[in-house]
Write an enzyme that holds these catalytic residues in place. Structure first.
Site, mmCIF file in Angstrom:
data_model
loop_
_atom_site.group_PDB
_atom_site.id
_atom_site.type_symbol
_atom_site.label_atom_id
_atom_site.label_comp_id
_atom_site.label_asym_id
_atom_site.label_seq_id
_atom_site.Cartn_x
_atom_site.Cartn_y
_atom_site.Cartn_z
ATOM 1 N N HIS A 25 32.054 73.942 106.257
ATOM 2 C CA HIS A 25 30.999 74.428 107.156
ATOM 3 C C HIS A 25 31.642 74.876 108.455
ATOM 4 O O HIS A 25 32.739 74.426 108.809
ATOM 5 C CB HIS A 25 29.978 73.315 107.430
ATOM 6 C CG HIS A 25 29.118 72.993 106.253
ATOM 7 N ND1 HIS A 25 28.170 73.858 105.751
ATOM 8 C CD2 HIS A 25 29.071 71.901 105.450
ATOM 9 C CE1 HIS A 25 27.569 73.311 104.713
ATOM 10 N NE2 HIS A 25 28.101 72.126 104.491
ATOM 11 N N ARG B 84 31.692 79.443 98.895
ATOM 12 C CA ARG B 84 30.788 80.100 99.868
ATOM 13 C C ARG B 84 30.685 81.616 99.745
ATOM 14 O O ARG B 84 29.968 82.231 100.530
ATOM 15 C CB ARG B 84 31.183 79.769 101.313
ATOM 16 C CG ARG B 84 31.292 78.296 101.623
ATOM 17 C CD ARG B 84 29.977 77.581 101.485
ATOM 18 N NE ARG B 84 30.033 76.220 102.020
ATOM 19 C CZ ARG B 84 29.292 75.237 101.568
ATOM 20 N NH1 ARG B 84 28.444 75.427 100.559
ATOM 21 N NH2 ARG B 84 29.370 74.042 102.107
ATOM 22 N N ASP C 53 34.119 68.210 95.725
ATOM 23 C CA ASP C 53 32.915 68.634 96.462
ATOM 24 C C ASP C 53 33.310 69.239 97.811
ATOM 25 O O ASP C 53 32.626 69.027 98.826
ATOM 26 C CB ASP C 53 31.917 67.484 96.648
ATOM 27 C CG ASP C 53 30.546 67.995 97.110
ATOM 28 O OD1 ASP C 53 30.345 69.231 97.141
ATOM 29 O OD2 ASP C 53 29.683 67.162 97.444
ATOM 30 N N ASN D 160 25.782 77.664 94.832
ATOM 31 C CA ASN D 160 24.820 77.703 95.963
ATOM 32 C C ASN D 160 25.313 78.653 97.048
ATOM 33 O O ASN D 160 25.480 78.306 98.203
ATOM 34 C CB ASN D 160 24.545 76.308 96.523
ATOM 35 C CG ASN D 160 25.776 75.589 97.047
ATOM 36 O OD1 ASN D 160 26.892 75.899 96.657
ATOM 37 N ND2 ASN D 160 25.579 74.623 97.934
ATOM 38 N N HIS E 101 34.332 70.917 91.117
ATOM 39 C CA HIS E 101 33.243 70.997 92.105
ATOM 40 C C HIS E 101 33.775 71.494 93.455
ATOM 41 O O HIS E 101 34.181 70.697 94.311
ATOM 42 C CB HIS E 101 32.627 69.602 92.248
ATOM 43 C CG HIS E 101 31.325 69.568 92.977
ATOM 44 N ND1 HIS E 101 30.289 68.740 92.613
ATOM 45 C CD2 HIS E 101 30.875 70.243 94.070
ATOM 46 C CE1 HIS E 101 29.273 68.908 93.437
ATOM 47 N NE2 HIS E 101 29.606 69.811 94.344
HETATM 48 O O1 DOR Z 1 26.942 67.449 101.294
HETATM 49 C C1 DOR Z 1 26.809 68.360 100.481
HETATM 50 N N1 DOR Z 1 27.130 69.626 100.785
HETATM 51 N N2 DOR Z 1 26.328 68.083 99.271
HETATM 52 C C2 DOR Z 1 26.038 69.045 98.388
HETATM 53 O O2 DOR Z 1 25.659 68.732 97.288
HETATM 54 C C3 DOR Z 1 26.168 70.465 98.762
HETATM 55 C C4 DOR Z 1 27.190 70.634 99.780
HETATM 56 C C5 DOR Z 1 27.217 72.004 100.406
HETATM 57 O O3 DOR Z 1 27.092 72.991 99.693
HETATM 58 O O4 DOR Z 1 27.445 72.081 101.623
#
Ligand code: DOR
Length: 447
Positions: free
Chosen positions: A320, A67, A316, A97, A63
């Site tokens: 950002h 980006r 995960d 995503n 996971h």
């Molecule tokens: O906090 C999160 N950020 N949860 C997710 O499931 C997606 C992820 C993201 O893509 O930033």
């Protein structure tokens, strides 16, 4: 012929039940021999002294948010895989995503093509469950499977429509792909930005209740059993979810699950207080979906991981940019960068006696591989182990090294971690991918 010999480390290979001092010899990118003094048998080798270090198969992350395409200001395949290498990971599964989402052969191929050019570890793409991640109609799973995706997921959002989820699960069985669901009911978490509990009340923020996750875990297990499909539950975060997964597995349901380093070790108090309990703050770097929970949840997750109810640790990793995080809490993007702190954070559970080191290594290597059957895929035979003939992916660790997290030194573009300035015990010393060093620290000593 290229030969790399790693001498005299404690080799932990949970897939084979191996734990002892040995040399690991990699020839032309594949594991050739593992055993005491095997390195001395080869001539003309590059040599590393691993005395005092742990030698394991390269870590596998089911996971990771890389980006790319579309959000290269947050991360790229080049920077994300460098962060992976620093974290001891030699394989990362890339969440879809992206912009555009990975819902077509063309989008998946763009990731694979870019990975060939700029990745320094293996990138395995994940396709979306629904077109555009919009939750309205199924993605072309056959086309995605043929393009090489290893799972389907709309991560970031749950597939909310139960009938669509049922069909996604049924359809997935034709292609042997797990459906990896982000279990949070959108209607129950609407407007919520952290765990529903006393900290949210104190901060005046609307919460995301544990039951928003648990109702979807229960629903999706029932649908997976109906469809005879493989359901994978992403980032499990509550004690209630653990109980549901344990019961489903006891019945023989095909349910696998992952937990993140942060859900195992950080509580919702992190959002208000961080490392300092003096004054309440709004720490956006601790904002993540699902949210950080409570002590009782952390304890249940750790026991589930120890006992194998949860198959593996997944990062995960959600990088950002500063402008996504240094804004009002409600507006800040959820997620935290994790690849480079994962091992050090998880080692807390070893140092406090909850997990044995071999169990932790299992959950970072062969655990994720078996959860998704990655080793049954062409070209991935021998992933997650150091068996002779296996992929030459190796991680060297110092479980007792203390270090201070300094996000400004991250290879990831994402500096969004609540751990900056904290001390962790347990460090990745070197990472070897296909027999080549892709990350090394000054602790690596050539012989
Ligand atoms: O906090 C999160 N950020 N949860 C997710 O499931 C997606 C992820 C993201 O893509 O930033």
């Amino acid at each position: 012929m290229s030969t790399l010999a790693i001498h005299n480390g404690r080799v932990i290979d949970p897939a084979l039940g191996r734990d002892g001092i040995a040399d690991v010899v990699i020839v032309d990118g594949r594991i050739a021999r593992v055993g005491p003094n095997e390195g001395d048998m080869v001539v003309e080798a590059e040599r590393i002294d691993a005395t005092g270090l742990i030698v394991t198969p390269g870590f596998v992350d089911l996971h990771t948010h890389l980006r790319e395409p579309g959000q290269e200001h947050k991360e790229t395949i080049a920077t994300g895989t460098r962060a992976a290498a620093r974290g001891g990971y030699t394989t990362v599964c890339a969440m879809p995503n992206t912009t555009p989402p990975l819902d077509s052969k063309a989008a998946v191929e763009s990731v694979l093509r870019e990975a060939e050019l700029s990745a320094i570890v293996r990138v395995l793409p994940i396709g979306t469950i629904t077109r555009g991640r919009a939750g309205k109609e199924l993605s072309p799973a056959g086309e995605l499977a043929a393009s090489g995706v290893v799972a389907l997921s709309d991560d970031g959002d749950a597939v909310a429509d139960p009938s669509l989820m049922r069909h996604a699960l049924e359809y997935s069985t034709r292609f042997g792909l797990p459906i990896a669901q982000h279990c949070e009911d959108p209607s129950l978490v609407a407007g919520g930005h952290m765990h529903e509990g006393w900290v949210a009340t104190r901060l005046g923020l609307r919460g995301r209740p544990a039951s928003a996750e648990e109702t979807f875990v229960a629903r999706d297990i029932a649908l997976a059993e109906l469809a005879g499909a493989h359901l994978h539950i992403c980032h499990v975060s509550t004690a209630g979810s653990v109980a549901l997964i344990a019961a489903a597995r006891a019945r023989g349901a095909r349910v696998t699950a992952e937990v993140t380093p942060h859900h195992l070790t950080l509580t919702h108090e992190e959002v208000a207080f961080g490392a300092d309990y003096q004054s309440a703050k709004y720490i956006t770097n601790a904002k993540v979906n699902p949210p950080l929970r409570e002590e009782a949840d952390l304890a249940a997750l750790a026991i589930a991981l120890r006992d194998g109810v949860i198959d593996c640790i997944a990062t995960d990793h959600a990088p950002h940019s500063t402008s996504d995080k240094e804004i009002e809490f409600d507006l800040a993007s959820p997620g935290l960068t994790m690849l480079e702190t994962s091992f050090g954070l998880c080692m807390k559970l070893v140092h406090d006696g909850t997990l044995s080191l071999p169990t932790l290594i299992e959950r970072l290597t062969i655990g994720p591989v078996r959860a998704w059957g990655l080793d049954t895929r062409a070209g991935l035979e021998g992933i997650g182990t150091l068996a002779p003939g296996a992929l030459g992916d190796v991680t060297l660790l110092d479980p007792n090294a203390d270090w201070t997290v300094d996000p400004s030194t991250f290879a990831s573009k994402g500096h969004n971690t609540p751990l900056g300035g904290r001390q962790l015990r347990g460090r990745v010393v070197a990472t070897i991918f296909g027999g080549r060093l892709v990350h090394e620290t000054d602790r690596v000593v050539a012989l």
